[in-house]
Design a protein around this motif. Structure first.
Motif, PDB file in Angstrom:
ATOM      1  N   SER A  55     -33.844  16.435 -16.463  1.00 57.10           N
ATOM      2  CA  SER A  55     -32.644  16.906 -15.781  1.00 57.10           C
ATOM      3  C   SER A  55     -31.463  16.964 -16.732  1.00 57.10           C
ATOM      4  CB  SER A  55     -32.291  16.024 -14.588  1.00 57.10           C
ATOM      5  OG  SER A  55     -33.278  15.152 -14.290  1.00 57.10           O
ATOM      6  N   LEU A  74     -29.431  20.929  -6.389  1.00 53.94           N
ATOM      7  CA  LEU A  74     -30.541  21.830  -6.055  1.00 53.94           C
ATOM      8  C   LEU A  74     -31.535  21.944  -7.209  1.00 53.94           C
ATOM      9  CD1 LEU A  74     -31.510  23.705  -3.850  1.00 53.94           C
ATOM     10  CD2 LEU A  74     -30.249  25.548  -4.938  1.00 53.94           C
ATOM     11  N   SER A  75     -31.000  22.210  -8.413  1.00 53.95           N
ATOM     12  CA  SER A  75     -31.912  22.431  -9.537  1.00 53.95           C
ATOM     13  C   SER A  75     -32.626  21.139  -9.924  1.00 53.95           C
ATOM     14  CB  SER A  75     -31.161  23.009 -10.730  1.00 53.95           C
ATOM     15  OG  SER A  75     -30.024  22.254 -10.997  1.00 53.95           O
ATOM     16  N   VAL A  78     -35.588  20.718  -7.692  1.00 53.51           N
ATOM     17  CA  VAL A  78     -36.682  21.602  -8.117  1.00 53.51           C
ATOM     18  C   VAL A  78     -37.389  21.022  -9.333  1.00 53.51           C
ATOM     19  CG1 VAL A  78     -37.226  23.886  -8.997  1.00 53.51           C
ATOM     20  CG2 VAL A  78     -35.549  23.626  -7.175  1.00 53.51           C
ATOM     21  N   ALA A  81     -39.462  17.886  -8.397  1.00 52.71           N
ATOM     22  CA  ALA A  81     -40.692  18.234  -7.674  1.00 52.71           C
ATOM     23  C   ALA A  81     -41.733  18.793  -8.629  1.00 52.71           C
ATOM     24  CB  ALA A  81     -40.380  19.252  -6.581  1.00 52.71           C
ATOM     25  N   ALA A  82     -41.288  19.674  -9.557  1.00 53.24           N
ATOM     26  CA  ALA A  82     -42.222  20.261 -10.518  1.00 53.24           C
ATOM     27  C   ALA A  82     -42.805  19.189 -11.430  1.00 53.24           C
ATOM     28  CB  ALA A  82     -41.523  21.336 -11.337  1.00 53.24           C
ATOM     29  N   THR A 110     -41.712  12.236  -5.017  1.00 55.70           N
ATOM     30  CA  THR A 110     -40.871  13.422  -4.875  1.00 55.70           C
ATOM     31  C   THR A 110     -39.704  13.145  -3.940  1.00 55.70           C
ATOM     32  OG1 THR A 110     -42.970  14.574  -4.893  1.00 55.70           O
ATOM     33  CG2 THR A 110     -41.014  15.890  -4.524  1.00 55.70           C
TER      34      THR A 110
ATOM     35  N   MET B   8     -31.210  30.207 -11.374  1.00 54.14           N
ATOM     36  CA  MET B   8     -32.170  29.558 -10.472  1.00 54.14           C
ATOM     37  C   MET B   8     -33.514  30.282 -10.483  1.00 54.14           C
ATOM     38  SD  MET B   8     -31.039  26.806  -9.391  1.00 54.14           S
ATOM     39  CE  MET B   8     -32.187  26.281  -8.126  1.00 54.14           C
ATOM     40  N   ALA B  12     -36.966  28.603 -11.570  1.00 51.52           N
ATOM     41  CA  ALA B  12     -38.127  28.604 -10.683  1.00 51.52           C
ATOM     42  C   ALA B  12     -39.320  29.274 -11.341  1.00 51.52           C
ATOM     43  CB  ALA B  12     -37.776  29.305  -9.368  1.00 51.52           C
TER      44      ALA B  12
END
Lengths: 193, 183
Positions: A55, A74-75, A78, A81-82, A110, B8, B12
């Protein structure tokens, strides 16, 4: 020396569970048995350290140049989770034994808010990459410490003569409160530097 | 705004690609044969085959380390299905496992039970309830009739009661007529 204090602060002084009150769901949920607590602690340590580093990279090299600070939460979600998913795949392939030990705790991470909280704290404290990694590692050590201590106490509580009204969750919450109070005793220990 | 969408999306995409690559590259080959064999086994987890459960037995069959006729709850019927699946010759149940009994459930004589909890620990499907120094009882719906609770009982208060076939538990029998090969 300051790196040492980063870790010391994360493990004891600002313990992620008892002082920052993060990650309470696994803390209450997976602390019934010592062995599962150790498994959860190990899995969290692994993921949290990785997540703290990743991060920082995302924040520093992707969000900051485009001034997208508002996308941070938000990022980070993501990315975390990845990372969890990736870790599970890699461990499943490379070390079936470790995969068996960590088992279901890996995907559960997660939704551990400590894993999101630590990277966000890293940003607000202005830590660099190495400090972020150390802080993530230290925090997860603190989480493991809290989990193991709490699980050991709860195993003993099972055999204790607790008043009926307090059996189960109530006495566990009271215990957690006392442990939190005890950890307050470390406050100021990281102010020497 | 556009930056945000691009960043984003890129994030992703990169993470998705990494995950997709990992899913292919680190794919773990589960043995599909084990699952098929395990699906045929009766899942009583009784251990009468000498393995600690149905899945280990299925793994042993798949690895060619175990015969297919060691499973009393599955009976001749199960052995026949396994033979079909694996292309082996059908063998009747092995001698030491040979006695095919009518389906039965355990029944605890509650007058004799001393509440030692030994049978609770032995039960592979948690079909026995009770606690120390309290009488135990069997939940007959859960009991698979594996008889693992009989040996540990110190007062021999567990009996196997055969289940009578009734309209509600009768099942179609597996056809036993051998299929003739034409030509």
């Amino acid at each position: 020396m300051s790196y040492f204090f980063v870790i010391l602060s994360a493990v004891l002084v600002n313990n992620v569970v008892f002082v920052r009150i993060l990650g309470l769901c696994p803390f209450m949920g997976v602390s019934k048995k010592l062995s599962t607590a150790v498994g959860m602690g190990a899995a969290t340590t692994f993921v949290l350290t990785l997540a703290a580093g990743a991060s920082y990279l995302v924040d520093h090299y992707l969000l900051a140049p485009f001034e997208l600070d508002y996308l941070r939460t938000l990022s980070f979600i993501v990315v975390i989770a990845a990372i969890v998913q990736l870790t599970e795949l890699v461990i499943h392939k490379t070390s079936p034994l470790l995969h068996q030990v960590l088992g279901i705790y890996l995907p559960l991470i997660t939704t551990n808010c400590a894993v999101l909280g630590i990277p966000l704290l890293n940003v607000s404290l202005g830590y660099g990459l190495l400090e972020s990694l150390l802080f993530g590692f230290g925090s997860s050590l603190g989480f493991t410490l809290a989990l193991v201590l709490f699980a050991s106490i709860r195993e003993r509580l099972d055999g204790a003569d607790v008043p009926i009204a307090f059996r189960g969750m109530p006495i566990a919450l009271i215990t957690a409160g006392f442990m939190s109070l005890a950890f307050m005793g470390f406050a100021g220990l990281d102010r020497f530097n | 705004m556009l930056n945000a969408i691009i960043v984003m999306t890129a994030l992703a995409l990169v993470l998705g690609a990494a995950l997709g690559y990992a899913a292919v590259h680190f794919k773990v080959e589960g043995n599909p044969l084990v699952e098929q064999i395990d699906a045929i086994l009766p899942q009583t987890q009784c251990g009468q085959c000498g393995f600690p459960g149905c899945l280990p037995y299925a793994e042993a069959i798949a690895a060619g380390e175990a015969e297919i006729n060691l499973c009393p709850p599955g009976g001749d019927e199960g052995a026949r299905k396994l033979a079909d699946l694996l292309g082996h010759e059908f063998k009747p149940l092995a001698a030491e496992h040979a006695v095919e009994k009518p389906r039965a459930v355990a029944l605890i004589d509650e007058q004799t039970c001393i509440g030692c909890t030994l049978c609770i620990q032995a039960c592979p499907v948690d079909a026995i309830v009770g606690s120390a120094k309290q009488m135990h009882t069997v939940i007959s719906d859960l009991c698979t009739g594996c008889e693992l609770c009989l040996p540990p009982c110190p007062v021999d208060c567990i009996i196997m009661e055969p289940l009578a076939e009734t309209v509600s538990n009768w099942k179609w029998k597996y056809p036993v007529t051998a299929i003739r090969k034409v030509a």
